[in-house]
Design a protein around this motif. Structure first.
Motif, PDB file in Angstrom:
ATOM      1  N   LYS A 186      45.391 -45.021   0.749  1.00 34.99           N
ATOM      2  CA  LYS A 186      46.036 -43.705   0.703  1.00 34.99           C
ATOM      3  C   LYS A 186      45.323 -42.654   1.540  1.00 34.99           C
ATOM      4  N   VAL A 187      43.980 -42.698   1.566  1.00 34.92           N
ATOM      5  CA  VAL A 187      43.197 -41.595   2.131  1.00 34.92           C
ATOM      6  C   VAL A 187      43.057 -41.768   3.640  1.00 34.92           C
ATOM      7  N   VAL A 188      43.542 -40.776   4.388  1.00 39.56           N
ATOM      8  CA  VAL A 188      43.476 -40.811   5.850  1.00 39.56           C
ATOM      9  C   VAL A 188      42.730 -39.579   6.352  1.00 39.56           C
ATOM     10  N   VAL A 189      42.138 -39.698   7.528  1.00 40.31           N
ATOM     11  CA  VAL A 189      41.352 -38.614   8.118  1.00 40.31           C
ATOM     12  C   VAL A 189      42.133 -37.972   9.256  1.00 40.31           C
ATOM     13  N   ILE A 190      42.343 -36.663   9.162  1.00 39.70           N
ATOM     14  CA  ILE A 190      42.908 -35.881  10.266  1.00 39.70           C
ATOM     15  C   ILE A 190      42.067 -34.612  10.381  1.00 39.70           C
ATOM     16  N   TYR A 191      41.434 -34.422  11.522  1.00 40.93           N
ATOM     17  CA  TYR A 191      40.562 -33.263  11.722  1.00 40.93           C
ATOM     18  C   TYR A 191      41.344 -31.950  11.708  1.00 40.93           C
ATOM     19  N   ASN A 192      40.617 -30.850  11.497  1.00 42.38           N
ATOM     20  CA  ASN A 192      41.160 -29.538  11.822  1.00 42.38           C
ATOM     21  C   ASN A 192      41.340 -29.441  13.329  1.00 42.38           C
ATOM     22  N   GLY A 193      42.199 -28.532  13.772  1.00 44.15           N
ATOM     23  CA  GLY A 193      42.468 -28.421  15.199  1.00 44.15           C
ATOM     24  C   GLY A 193      42.294 -27.018  15.738  1.00 44.15           C
ATOM     25  N   VAL A 194      42.108 -26.947  17.051  1.00 42.24           N
ATOM     26  CA  VAL A 194      41.952 -25.688  17.775  1.00 42.24           C
ATOM     27  C   VAL A 194      42.897 -25.714  18.969  1.00 42.24           C
ATOM     28  N   ASP A 195      43.481 -24.570  19.279  1.00 43.95           N
ATOM     29  CA  ASP A 195      44.351 -24.470  20.456  1.00 43.95           C
ATOM     30  C   ASP A 195      43.467 -24.354  21.697  1.00 43.95           C
ATOM     31  N   ILE A 196      43.037 -25.502  22.209  1.00 42.28           N
ATOM     32  CA  ILE A 196      42.079 -25.538  23.315  1.00 42.28           C
ATOM     33  C   ILE A 196      42.621 -24.795  24.540  1.00 42.28           C
ATOM     34  N   GLU A 197      43.919 -24.929  24.800  1.00 40.38           N
ATOM     35  CA  GLU A 197      44.502 -24.342  26.005  1.00 40.38           C
ATOM     36  C   GLU A 197      44.394 -22.820  26.031  1.00 40.38           C
ATOM     37  N   SER A 198      44.359 -22.191  24.859  1.00 45.32           N
ATOM     38  CA  SER A 198      44.366 -20.727  24.819  1.00 45.32           C
ATOM     39  C   SER A 198      42.974 -20.116  24.743  1.00 45.32           C
ATOM     40  N   VAL A 199      41.933 -20.950  24.624  1.00 46.99           N
ATOM     41  CA  VAL A 199      40.585 -20.419  24.416  1.00 46.99           C
ATOM     42  C   VAL A 199      40.156 -19.522  25.570  1.00 46.99           C
ATOM     43  N   ALA A 200      40.288 -20.004  26.802  1.00 39.84           N
ATOM     44  CA  ALA A 200      39.836 -19.221  27.957  1.00 39.84           C
ATOM     45  C   ALA A 200      40.586 -17.897  28.059  1.00 39.84           C
ATOM     46  N   MET A 201      41.902 -17.945  27.845  1.00 43.59           N
ATOM     47  CA  MET A 201      42.714 -16.736  27.961  1.00 43.59           C
ATOM     48  C   MET A 201      42.325 -15.705  26.898  1.00 43.59           C
ATOM     49  N   ARG A 202      42.007 -16.171  25.681  1.00 47.19           N
ATOM     50  CA  ARG A 202      41.717 -15.258  24.576  1.00 47.19           C
ATOM     51  C   ARG A 202      40.250 -14.847  24.516  1.00 47.19           C
ATOM     52  N   SER A 203      39.425 -15.346  25.445  1.00 42.84           N
ATOM     53  CA  SER A 203      37.989 -15.071  25.404  1.00 42.84           C
ATOM     54  C   SER A 203      37.566 -13.917  26.298  1.00 42.84           C
ATOM     55  N   GLN A 204      38.513 -13.246  26.921  1.00 46.91           N
ATOM     56  CA  GLN A 204      38.166 -12.156  27.826  1.00 46.91           C
ATOM     57  C   GLN A 204      37.575 -10.979  27.054  1.00 46.91           C
ATOM     58  N   GLY A 205      36.627 -10.290  27.676  1.00 42.44           N
ATOM     59  CA  GLY A 205      36.015  -9.118  27.054  1.00 42.44           C
ATOM     60  C   GLY A 205      34.638  -9.367  26.488  1.00 42.44           C
ATOM     61  N   SER A 206      34.047 -10.531  26.786  1.00 43.06           N
ATOM     62  CA  SER A 206      32.742 -10.853  26.203  1.00 43.06           C
ATOM     63  C   SER A 206      31.625  -9.968  26.748  1.00 43.06           C
ATOM     64  N   ASP A 207      31.714  -9.572  28.016  1.00 46.79           N
ATOM     65  CA  ASP A 207      30.656  -8.727  28.596  1.00 46.79           C
ATOM     66  C   ASP A 207      30.571  -7.383  27.888  1.00 46.79           C
ATOM     67  N   SER A 208      31.714  -6.817  27.548  1.00 44.48           N
ATOM     68  CA  SER A 208      31.712  -5.513  26.876  1.00 44.48           C
ATOM     69  C   SER A 208      31.107  -5.619  25.478  1.00 44.48           C
ATOM     70  N   ILE A 209      31.251  -6.778  24.837  1.00 42.98           N
ATOM     71  CA  ILE A 209      30.649  -6.981  23.515  1.00 42.98           C
ATOM     72  C   ILE A 209      29.135  -6.950  23.616  1.00 42.98           C
ATOM     73  N   ARG A 210      28.586  -7.662  24.576  1.00 45.69           N
ATOM     74  CA  ARG A 210      27.129  -7.698  24.734  1.00 45.69           C
ATOM     75  C   ARG A 210      26.586  -6.312  25.075  1.00 45.69           C
ATOM     76  N   THR A 211      27.318  -5.580  25.898  1.00 43.40           N
ATOM     77  CA  THR A 211      26.892  -4.222  26.245  1.00 43.40           C
ATOM     78  C   THR A 211      26.912  -3.312  25.025  1.00 43.40           C
ATOM     79  N   ALA A 212      27.992  -3.410  24.228  1.00 42.12           N
ATOM     80  CA  ALA A 212      28.121  -2.560  23.043  1.00 42.12           C
ATOM     81  C   ALA A 212      27.014  -2.823  22.026  1.00 42.12           C
ATOM     82  N   LEU A 213      26.524  -4.061  21.964  1.00 39.12           N
ATOM     83  CA  LEU A 213      25.455  -4.403  21.031  1.00 39.12           C
ATOM     84  C   LEU A 213      24.070  -4.074  21.578  1.00 39.12           C
TER      85      LEU A 213
END
Length: 405
Positions: A186-213
């Protein structure tokens, strides 16, 4: 009664129905994100049934994905343990009323598979599913439970989905002996998932975070991501790990720690306040930042150099798989699934639970070694692309459901 939100023209049939929303889904969290991503990427639309308005209900409605609300106060399960006949009678009345409403919904949409996201949802859905003739799938997204309702959930299920091989071993080890042989298939393994294709697009703005901190070029940013609550153990990390880091803080490398997340309940807000007060006694306390909940967390992963996790317990930590998808190394205590994700793949460092000195030393080691950080990040990203992409995960669920129809 229920209200259903449809995308475009209302469908007359949903072969798969997700029943969820018990307790922990009252606010947006890692479980909410994981379930939302599965539903969003299924090839055929399915209907999600929640036990009340919550973060998942709202997000699905905003995306015009089918969602129904069947109210049931899950706190009423305490009535089963109460000695009061009145409490037990109230639970049974509401349970049978809920079951009759869910049964009408399943029959109306000709559901053939019912997926319950946890043990409580499984108990809520089981009677209606059995009467409708639908197959039952139990999702275990954390540590296996104990008690009567978990034993009942395991027995009633046609399949049990867990998030890792380690969790599968735990389910089998903690199951009643008389169910063991039947659970093997009965017991099967299915990992959690991440939308790999959208990571780069949604990661913009990291430089401003480091500056703000206030980070300069060459400074190291360490992220601790998670809602503030005792089992996430931010307070222990602040009190036990950060003091061990004192000598390294005095070296030439400037290391900053940022806590991403916020508390939801009043009790957890008190816990968050305790965490903030605990930093006041730290040297270099100006390098410890509390940045609150972030709707888009991907720029924070991009801005970070190292991700840490000091939780007491997890199922498959979402911050770990998101860090891997962002190509960042992770240092974590040995909660469920992290050895499989980090140690077996070389994508991070796993330490015994509560090893504060080891945690501080591991962070210091990675802070000094840019090549090691890059190598671990690359291995994590390669694993994520092969095993954690949400489109492949959704196909695994589709295959499982098709086998049951």
């Amino acid at each position: 009664m229920w209200s259903v939100y449809m995308s475009g023209r209302a469908a007359t049939q949903y072969q798969v129905v997700f029943v969820t929303g018990a307790g922990y889904l009252s606010h947006w969290c890692g479980v909410s994100e994981s379930l939302y991503q599965i539903v969003k990427h299924m090839a055929e639309p399915l209907l999600v049934v929640t036990s009340g308005p919550n973060g998942l209900t709202q997000r699905l409605a905003e995306q015009e994905l089918p969602v129904a609300v069947l109210p049931f106060p899950v706190t009423l399960f305490r009535g089963l343990r109460s000695r009061s006949l009145k409490d037990k009678a109230r639970f049974l009345y509401l349970y049978f009323r809920y079951s009759s409403q869910l049964l009408r919904l399943l029959v109306r949409h000709r559901a053939r598979v019912v997926y319950a996201s946890d043990g409580v949802s499984m108990v809520l859905a089981s009677l209606a599913a059995k009467l409708s003739g639908a197959k039952l799938v139990l999702g275990i997204r954390g540590e296996p439970g104990t008690g009567l309702h978990w034993s009942l959930a395991l027995r009633l299920s046609d399949r049990v989905v867990v998030l890792s091989r380690e969790l599968r071993r735990k389910v089998l080890a903690t199951s009643p002996p008389r169910f063991y042989n039947s659970l093997l298939s009965k017991v099967v393994v299915i990992y959690n998932g991440v939308d790999i294709e959208s990571v780069a697009m949604r990661s913009q703005g990291s430089d401003s975070i480091r500056t703000a901190l206030g980070l300069n070029q060459g400074d190291i940013l360490v992220l601790y991501i998670g809602a503030f609550c005792p089992h996430k153990a931010q307070l222990e990390f602040i009190k036990q790990v950060l003091p061990c880091f004192y000598e390294y803080w005095q070296s030439e490398h400037r290391v900053h720690f940022a806590f991403v997340g916020s508390a939801k309940s009043d009790l957890d807000k008190q816990y968050e306040a305790m965490c903030k007060r605990a930093t006041l006694d730290l040297p270099y306390k100006e390098r410890v930042h509390f940045v609150g909940f972030q709707q888009n967390v991907w720029p924070w992963y991009a801005a970070a150099d190292i991700i840490v996790l000091g939780s007491r317990s997890e199922g498959m930590p979402r911050c770990v798989i998101e860090a891997m998808a962002s190509g960042k190394p992770v240092v974590s205590y040995a909660v469920s699934s992290v050895k499989e994700l980090l140690q077996d793949t070389g994508a991070g460092i796993v330490l015994p639970q509560g090893d504060a000195t080891g945690m501080a030393d591991a962070v210091a080691r990675l802070s000094r070694d840019e090549d090691l950080r890059a190598a671990m990040g690359e291995r994590g990203l390669a694993f994520a692309r092969t095993n954690l992409d949400i489109r492949s995960i959704a196909k695994s669920y589709e295959k499982l459901f098709a086998e049951l129809m």
